[in-house]
Design a protein around this motif. Structure first.
Motif, PDB file in Angstrom:
ATOM      1  N   VAL A 105      21.691  30.683  18.923  1.00 23.67           N
ATOM      2  CA  VAL A 105      21.663  31.774  19.620  1.00 23.67           C
ATOM      3  C   VAL A 105      22.924  33.211  18.488  1.00 23.67           C
ATOM      4  O   VAL A 105      22.032  33.742  18.638  1.00 23.67           O
ATOM      5  N   HIS A 106      23.677  32.779  17.650  1.00 25.01           N
ATOM      6  CA  HIS A 106      24.421  33.847  17.274  1.00 25.01           C
ATOM      7  C   HIS A 106      23.133  34.110  15.938  1.00 25.01           C
ATOM      8  O   HIS A 106      23.018  34.880  15.449  1.00 25.01           O
ATOM      9  N   PHE A 107      22.881  32.837  15.460  1.00 23.49           N
ATOM     10  CA  PHE A 107      22.025  32.486  14.377  1.00 23.49           C
ATOM     11  C   PHE A 107      21.206  33.509  14.521  1.00 23.49           C
ATOM     12  O   PHE A 107      20.636  34.725  13.242  1.00 23.49           O
ATOM     13  N   ILE A 108      20.469  33.520  15.692  1.00 19.89           N
ATOM     14  CA  ILE A 108      19.312  34.257  15.864  1.00 19.89           C
ATOM     15  C   ILE A 108      19.460  35.922  15.576  1.00 19.89           C
ATOM     16  O   ILE A 108      18.942  36.498  15.355  1.00 19.89           O
ATOM     17  N   ALA A 109      20.853  35.746  16.820  1.00 20.89           N
ATOM     18  CA  ALA A 109      21.122  37.601  16.597  1.00 20.89           C
ATOM     19  C   ALA A 109      21.867  38.022  15.078  1.00 20.89           C
ATOM     20  O   ALA A 109      21.592  39.087  14.351  1.00 20.89           O
ATOM     21  N   LEU A 110      21.887  36.967  14.295  1.00 20.50           N
ATOM     22  CA  LEU A 110      22.437  37.182  12.983  1.00 20.50           C
ATOM     23  C   LEU A 110      21.292  37.891  12.129  1.00 20.50           C
ATOM     24  O   LEU A 110      21.244  38.594  10.892  1.00 20.50           O
ATOM     25  N   MET A 111      20.412  37.006  12.022  1.00 20.80           N
ATOM     26  CA  MET A 111      18.876  37.877  11.453  1.00 20.80           C
ATOM     27  C   MET A 111      18.400  39.002  11.806  1.00 20.80           C
ATOM     28  O   MET A 111      17.709  39.635  11.311  1.00 20.80           O
ATOM     29  N   SER A 112      18.692  39.219  13.031  1.00 26.01           N
ATOM     30  CA  SER A 112      18.288  40.835  13.726  1.00 26.01           C
ATOM     31  C   SER A 112      18.703  41.797  12.987  1.00 26.01           C
ATOM     32  O   SER A 112      20.088  42.094  12.335  1.00 26.01           O
ATOM     33  N   THR A 141      29.682  42.501  -5.425  1.00 25.89           N
ATOM     34  CA  THR A 141      29.700  43.419  -4.037  1.00 25.89           C
ATOM     35  C   THR A 141      29.425  42.804  -2.928  1.00 25.89           C
ATOM     36  O   THR A 141      29.705  42.901  -1.247  1.00 25.89           O
ATOM     37  N   GLY A 142      28.277  42.647  -2.701  1.00 25.82           N
ATOM     38  CA  GLY A 142      27.738  42.020  -1.691  1.00 25.82           C
ATOM     39  C   GLY A 142      28.312  40.675  -0.781  1.00 25.82           C
ATOM     40  O   GLY A 142      29.067  40.761   0.126  1.00 25.82           O
ATOM     41  N   LEU A 143      28.526  39.884  -2.279  1.00 19.42           N
ATOM     42  CA  LEU A 143      29.556  38.303  -1.383  1.00 19.42           C
ATOM     43  C   LEU A 143      31.116  39.352  -0.330  1.00 19.42           C
ATOM     44  O   LEU A 143      31.395  38.550   0.067  1.00 19.42           O
ATOM     45  N   TYR A 144      31.394  40.262  -1.152  1.00 18.64           N
ATOM     46  CA  TYR A 144      32.607  40.657  -0.029  1.00 18.64           C
ATOM     47  C   TYR A 144      33.064  41.609   0.680  1.00 18.64           C
ATOM     48  O   TYR A 144      33.576  41.686   1.731  1.00 18.64           O
ATOM     49  N   ILE A 145      31.430  42.286   1.143  1.00 17.52           N
ATOM     50  CA  ILE A 145      30.708  42.621   2.130  1.00 17.52           C
ATOM     51  C   ILE A 145      30.592  41.413   3.636  1.00 17.52           C
ATOM     52  O   ILE A 145      30.677  42.072   3.887  1.00 17.52           O
ATOM     53  N   ALA A 146      29.903  40.486   2.459  1.00 15.73           N
ATOM     54  CA  ALA A 146      29.466  39.184   3.933  1.00 15.73           C
ATOM     55  C   ALA A 146      30.651  38.234   4.216  1.00 15.73           C
ATOM     56  O   ALA A 146      31.256  38.340   5.421  1.00 15.73           O
ATOM     57  N   LEU A 147      31.693  38.255   2.763  1.00 14.47           N
ATOM     58  CA  LEU A 147      33.281  37.941   3.972  1.00 14.47           C
ATOM     59  C   LEU A 147      34.157  39.125   4.479  1.00 14.47           C
ATOM     60  O   LEU A 147      34.503  38.716   5.935  1.00 14.47           O
ATOM     61  N   GLY A 148      33.629  40.320   4.454  1.00  9.79           N
ATOM     62  CA  GLY A 148      34.180  41.314   5.544  1.00  9.79           C
ATOM     63  C   GLY A 148      33.903  41.635   6.949  1.00  9.79           C
ATOM     64  O   GLY A 148      33.799  41.839   7.747  1.00  9.79           O
ATOM     65  N   LEU A 149      32.207  41.251   6.683  1.00 13.93           N
ATOM     66  CA  LEU A 149      31.883  40.930   7.651  1.00 13.93           C
ATOM     67  C   LEU A 149      31.448  39.590   8.650  1.00 13.93           C
ATOM     68  O   LEU A 149      31.987  40.059  10.273  1.00 13.93           O
ATOM     69  N   SER A 150      31.780  38.656   7.909  1.00 18.84           N
ATOM     70  CA  SER A 150      32.125  37.605   9.028  1.00 18.84           C
ATOM     71  C   SER A 150      33.634  37.384   9.293  1.00 18.84           C
ATOM     72  O   SER A 150      34.178  36.967  10.263  1.00 18.84           O
ATOM     73  N   MET A 172      34.851  28.525  14.426  1.00 25.33           N
ATOM     74  CA  MET A 172      34.510  28.253  12.777  1.00 25.33           C
ATOM     75  C   MET A 172      33.301  27.962  13.166  1.00 25.33           C
ATOM     76  O   MET A 172      32.611  28.426  11.400  1.00 25.33           O
ATOM     77  N   ILE A 173      32.075  27.605  14.198  1.00 26.04           N
ATOM     78  CA  ILE A 173      30.800  28.046  13.582  1.00 26.04           C
ATOM     79  C   ILE A 173      30.204  29.303  14.141  1.00 26.04           C
ATOM     80  O   ILE A 173      29.196  29.563  12.612  1.00 26.04           O
ATOM     81  N   LEU A 174      30.666  30.152  14.181  1.00 30.27           N
ATOM     82  CA  LEU A 174      30.234  32.139  14.592  1.00 30.27           C
ATOM     83  C   LEU A 174      30.927  32.361  12.590  1.00 30.27           C
ATOM     84  O   LEU A 174      29.870  32.756  12.299  1.00 30.27           O
ATOM     85  N   TRP A 175      31.619  32.501  12.074  1.00 30.82           N
ATOM     86  CA  TRP A 175      31.953  32.322  11.302  1.00 30.82           C
ATOM     87  C   TRP A 175      31.969  32.156   9.818  1.00 30.82           C
ATOM     88  O   TRP A 175      31.435  32.662   9.492  1.00 30.82           O
ATOM     89  N   SER A 176      31.501  30.578  10.236  1.00 30.73           N
ATOM     90  CA  SER A 176      30.833  30.040   8.291  1.00 30.73           C
ATOM     91  C   SER A 176      29.454  30.452   8.558  1.00 30.73           C
ATOM     92  O   SER A 176      28.730  30.561   7.271  1.00 30.73           O
ATOM     93  N   LEU A 177      28.209  30.438  10.085  1.00 31.82           N
ATOM     94  CA  LEU A 177      27.207  30.809  10.046  1.00 31.82           C
ATOM     95  C   LEU A 177      27.082  32.331   9.139  1.00 31.82           C
ATOM     96  O   LEU A 177      26.379  32.630   8.453  1.00 31.82           O
ATOM     97  N   SER A 178      27.931  33.003  10.032  1.00 30.90           N
ATOM     98  CA  SER A 178      27.897  34.808   9.776  1.00 30.90           C
ATOM     99  C   SER A 178      28.084  34.652   8.034  1.00 30.90           C
ATOM    100  O   SER A 178      27.099  35.092   7.711  1.00 30.90           O
TER     101      SER A 178
END
Length: 222
Positions: free
Chosen positions: A13-20, A39-48, A162-168
């Motif tokens: 469910v979380h992965f489907i939501a991430l791709m939306s 920059t994109g990777l650090y934004i990804a880290l902030g989002l996760s 950990m699943i929610l964080w790592s998938l993000s």
């Protein structure tokens, strides 16, 4: 339902939501194409990390309590809607200035406060965009309350976090990496104005709709 089944369902469910398409997705697309991979990777880290905090607050019941307080939740929505609208304004302003510019060196004129000049700013932009999004709060409250039972073991809950964080982190990092390859950069460079404009519209529409709903709710409570 076994813990394995619960965790597998949660991950799906979380992965489907991430791709939306949404503010998080748009933020990575806009900034990875403009400022590059780091920059994109650090934004990804902030989002996760924002998603991890949302998950912890939902799992501990804090987010649920906030959601059950109409005035407090409306104020949170106003803050989140204002921030997303601010991002939308900056993106649209930059797009307009780029369209108006004739010389290439003038095409990056932007509001200085919206520029990402270091890793900390990129991380902060990602974290703030996610944690101030009231729709994310509602999503994680619903996700945790419907899929994670109170009787679940502490180990299971820790694995869920950990699943929610790592998938993000993996998804947004992959998105940032894919959009910042040399081949993709060459393709995207010609469409940079359209990417900024589309992301600006998305931020603005979501931000203003949240502001409209939250202010109506707040005035109705007063």
């Amino acid at each position: 339902m076994s813990e394995f089944t619960i965790l597998a369902t949660l991950a799906s469910v979380h992965f489907i939501a991430l791709m939306s398409p949404g503010p998080d997705f748009a933020l990575v697309v806009q900034n990875a194409t403009r400022y590059g991979r780091q920059t994109g990777l650090y934004i990804a880290l902030g989002l996760s990390c924002g998603i991890l905090l949302h998950s912890i607050l939902s799992l501990t019941g804090v987010s649920y309590l906030v959601h059950q307080q109409p005035t407090l939740f409306a104020l949170l929505q106003i803050a989140g809607g204002s921030y997303l609208s601010y991002l939308g304004y900056g993106a649209l302003k930059g797009t307009w200035q780029s369209v108006q510019s004739v010389q290439s060196e003038q095409q990056n004129i932007e509001d200085p406060s919206l520029l990402l000049t270091n890793k900390r700013q990129a991380f902060s932009r990602g974290f703030a965009t996610n944690i101030l999004n009231p729709k994310a709060l509602v999503f994680f409250v619903s996700l945790m309350s419907s899929l994670v039972p109170a009787t679940m073991s502490l180990t299971g809950k820790g694995i869920a976090l950990m699943i929610l964080w790592s998938l993000s982190l993996v998804w947004f990092s992959f998105l940032a990496w894919a959009l910042s390859t040399q081949r993709m950069q060459r393709k995207v460079k010609a469409m940079a104005i359209y990417v900024d404009g589309l992301c600006g519209v998305l931020f603005s529409v979501i931000g203003l709709s949240i502001l409209w709903q939250s202010t109506a709710t707040l005035f109705g409570l007063l």
